[in-house]
Motif scaffolding. Structure first.
Motif, PDB file in Angstrom:
ATOM      1  N   UNK A  79       0.852  -1.193   0.000  1.00 33.90           N
ATOM      2  CA  UNK A  79       0.000   0.000   0.000  1.00 33.90           C
ATOM      3  C   UNK A  79       0.884   1.238   0.000  1.00 33.90           C
ATOM      4  N   UNK A  80       0.281   2.364  -0.384  1.00 32.35           N
ATOM      5  CA  UNK A  80       0.995   3.644  -0.396  1.00 32.35           C
ATOM      6  C   UNK A  80       0.241   4.647   0.458  1.00 32.35           C
ATOM      7  N   UNK A  81       0.923   5.173   1.466  1.00 32.98           N
ATOM      8  CA  UNK A  81       0.381   6.265   2.273  1.00 32.98           C
ATOM      9  C   UNK A  81       1.056   7.548   1.833  1.00 32.98           C
ATOM     10  N   UNK A  82       0.264   8.475   1.287  1.00 34.40           N
ATOM     11  CA  UNK A  82       0.784   9.782   0.899  1.00 34.40           C
ATOM     12  C   UNK A  82       0.345  10.808   1.931  1.00 34.40           C
ATOM     13  N   UNK A  83       1.301  11.486   2.519  1.00 33.64           N
ATOM     14  CA  UNK A  83       1.008  12.518   3.503  1.00 33.64           C
ATOM     15  C   UNK A  83       1.232  13.875   2.844  1.00 33.64           C
ATOM     16  N   UNK A  84       0.161  14.624   2.672  1.00 34.63           N
ATOM     17  CA  UNK A  84       0.244  15.946   2.058  1.00 34.63           C
ATOM     18  C   UNK A  84       0.603  16.959   3.138  1.00 34.63           C
ATOM     19  N   UNK A  85       1.818  17.448   3.070  1.00 31.92           N
ATOM     20  CA  UNK A  85       2.336  18.370   4.083  1.00 31.92           C
ATOM     21  C   UNK A  85       2.904  19.585   3.364  1.00 31.92           C
ATOM     22  N   UNK A  86       2.599  20.773   3.873  1.00 29.54           N
ATOM     23  CA  UNK A  86       2.936  22.012   3.158  1.00 29.54           C
ATOM     24  C   UNK A  86       2.335  21.943   1.759  1.00 29.54           C
ATOM     25  N   UNK A  87       1.040  21.616   1.725  1.00 32.11           N
ATOM     26  CA  UNK A  87       0.338  21.341   0.463  1.00 32.11           C
ATOM     27  C   UNK A  87      -0.893  22.226   0.338  1.00 32.11           C
ATOM     28  N   UNK A  88      -1.147  22.690  -0.878  1.00 31.49           N
ATOM     29  CA  UNK A  88      -2.463  23.152  -1.307  1.00 31.49           C
ATOM     30  C   UNK A  88      -2.614  22.732  -2.757  1.00 31.49           C
ATOM     31  N   UNK A  89      -3.838  22.533  -3.177  1.00 35.08           N
ATOM     32  CA  UNK A  89      -4.070  22.095  -4.543  1.00 35.08           C
ATOM     33  C   UNK A  89      -3.679  23.173  -5.555  1.00 35.08           C
ATOM     34  N   UNK A  90      -3.917  24.438  -5.224  1.00 33.78           N
ATOM     35  CA  UNK A  90      -3.553  25.501  -6.160  1.00 33.78           C
ATOM     36  C   UNK A  90      -2.040  25.553  -6.358  1.00 33.78           C
ATOM     37  N   UNK A  91      -1.284  25.367  -5.272  1.00 38.27           N
ATOM     38  CA  UNK A  91       0.173  25.314  -5.405  1.00 38.27           C
ATOM     39  C   UNK A  91       0.592  24.108  -6.235  1.00 38.27           C
ATOM     40  N   UNK A  92      -0.082  22.979  -6.026  1.00 36.07           N
ATOM     41  CA  UNK A  92       0.216  21.771  -6.797  1.00 36.07           C
ATOM     42  C   UNK A  92       0.030  22.010  -8.294  1.00 36.07           C
ATOM     43  N   UNK A  93      -1.070  22.665  -8.670  1.00 39.28           N
ATOM     44  CA  UNK A  93      -1.367  22.908 -10.081  1.00 39.28           C
ATOM     45  C   UNK A  93      -0.366  23.892 -10.681  1.00 39.28           C
ATOM     46  N   UNK A  94      -0.070  24.967  -9.952  1.00 39.21           N
ATOM     47  CA  UNK A  94       0.923  25.938 -10.435  1.00 39.21           C
ATOM     48  C   UNK A  94       2.276  25.262 -10.620  1.00 39.21           C
ATOM     49  N   UNK A  95       2.665  24.450  -9.645  1.00 41.71           N
ATOM     50  CA  UNK A  95       3.930  23.718  -9.741  1.00 41.71           C
ATOM     51  C   UNK A  95       3.953  22.828 -10.980  1.00 41.71           C
ATOM     52  N   UNK A  96       2.848  22.127 -11.240  1.00 51.26           N
ATOM     53  CA  UNK A  96       2.786  21.214 -12.390  1.00 51.26           C
ATOM     54  C   UNK A  96       2.886  21.978 -13.711  1.00 51.26           C
ATOM     55  N   UNK A  97       2.219  23.131 -13.793  1.00 45.79           N
ATOM     56  CA  UNK A  97       2.286  23.949 -15.007  1.00 45.79           C
ATOM     57  C   UNK A  97       3.708  24.466 -15.215  1.00 45.79           C
ATOM     58  N   UNK A  98       4.305  24.958 -14.151  1.00 44.00           N
ATOM     59  CA  UNK A  98       5.675  25.482 -14.267  1.00 44.00           C
ATOM     60  C   UNK A  98       6.651  24.382 -14.670  1.00 44.00           C
ATOM     61  N   UNK A  99       6.518  23.214 -14.076  1.00 43.47           N
ATOM     62  CA  UNK A  99       7.418  22.109 -14.401  1.00 43.47           C
ATOM     63  C   UNK A  99       7.219  21.641 -15.831  1.00 43.47           C
ATOM     64  N   UNK A 100       5.961  21.619 -16.285  1.00 37.78           N
ATOM     65  CA  UNK A 100       5.679  21.234 -17.673  1.00 37.78           C
ATOM     66  C   UNK A 100       6.326  22.208 -18.651  1.00 37.78           C
ATOM     67  N   UNK A 101       6.152  23.502 -18.410  1.00 37.33           N
ATOM     68  CA  UNK A 101       6.745  24.517 -19.283  1.00 37.33           C
ATOM     69  C   UNK A 101       8.271  24.447 -19.257  1.00 37.33           C
TER      70      UNK A 101
END
Length: 274
Positions: free
Chosen positions: A157-179
């Motif tokens: 099994x995989x336990x993911x602990x979201x720490x220092x997380x927000x979804x908006x930051x996650x999306x911005x990070x993903x867009x920046x990394x993609x670019x």
């Protein structure tokens, strides 16, 4: 008489509870079992105040509740468990409280790692932390890395602990990394292909380590996602409980799975229409 610090009545009650959970698992297994359950663990501070615990006591109780919930999920055959532990917005709390939480995290991780066979490895659970982890204190970052390394070989099994997380930051990070990757001259995907697609974003999300959640459970009576997994939750069964997070039990999880099973075919139909 005690054995391993546990008295006989407590052992009997635990065995009885385990037997009852086995019966429930066999019954629930007739229907679809969720692959991924996520928890918004709300109410630790309020629980601590209600129980008159010392500073940080509510968070300690919340950590123990998480370990039990992971155990229950393992018994049900749920492969992915995600816990929303600490938002980026939570850093706005008093420096004393933030420091206390960081210290508690280090303490609990060190306790796990000091055991010959730590709890997560015993359950076959790999632990992964997702979020803007550079916001963690250095001791907390070091402890997190050690725990992830110590459980990296676990595959049940995989336990993911979201720490220092927000979804908006996650999306911005993903867009920046993609670019960044598309514009990098040494990347194959950057050679004239500058169109950003949905799959490009999804590949670079913090939560790319797990499939979309089947169930998101929020405690303490809240009815908000609180900036948690907004990208991934369009077809998720959302369930709220009035209980504070440390007061959650196996029976709450069972109720959530039953509700998921009742809505399963509707949710699957909606997924196919997208």
């Amino acid at each position: 008489m005690e054995k391993d610090g546990i008295n006989k009545p407590a052992r009997v009650l635990w065995r009885l509870g385990y037997f009852l959970r086995e019966l429930i698992v066999s019954t629930l297994s007739v229907g679809p079992i969720p692959t991924h359950v996520a928890f918004i663990m709300d109410g630790n501070r309020r629980y601590g105040k209600q129980q008159h615990l010392n500073q940080g006591g509510g968070h300690v109780a919340g950590y123990l509740a998480l370990k039990l919930m992971v155990l229950y999920c393992r018994e049900l055959g749920i492969k992915y468990v995600t816990a929303y532990a600490f938002s980026i917005d939570n850093f706005k709390r008093s420096p004393e409280e933030v420091r206390c939480i960081m210290d508690l995290m280090v303490e609990k991780i060190e306790q796990e790692l000091s055991q010959v066979d730590n709890t997560f490895s015993r359950m076959g659970v790999r632990v992964h932390f997702s979020g803007k982890l550079e916001l963690l204190s250095q001791p907390a970052m070091d402890a997190v890395k050690r725990l992830m390394a110590a459980t990296a070989g676990n595959s049940k099994a995989l336990l993911t602990i979201c720490f220092a997380y927000t979804s908006t930051d996650e999306i911005v990070h993903a867009v920046q990394e993609t670019c960044r990757r598309k514009l990098a001259p040494d990347q194959i995907e950057g050679k004239g292909n500058y169109v950003v697609k949905v799959e490009d974003i999804e590949k670079h999300l913090y939560m790319a380590v797990a499939p979309e959640p089947d169930i998101i459970i929020r405690t303490s009576g809240g009815h908000r996602l609180s900036n948690f997994m907004l990208w991934q939750s369009s077809n998720t069964c959302l369930i709220t409980f009035s209980q504070l997070w440390p007061a959650m039990s196996c029976w709450h999880l069972v109720w959530a799975v039953l509700k998921f099973q009742r809505n399963y075919y509707y949710l699957e139909k909606k997924k196919k229409q997208m």
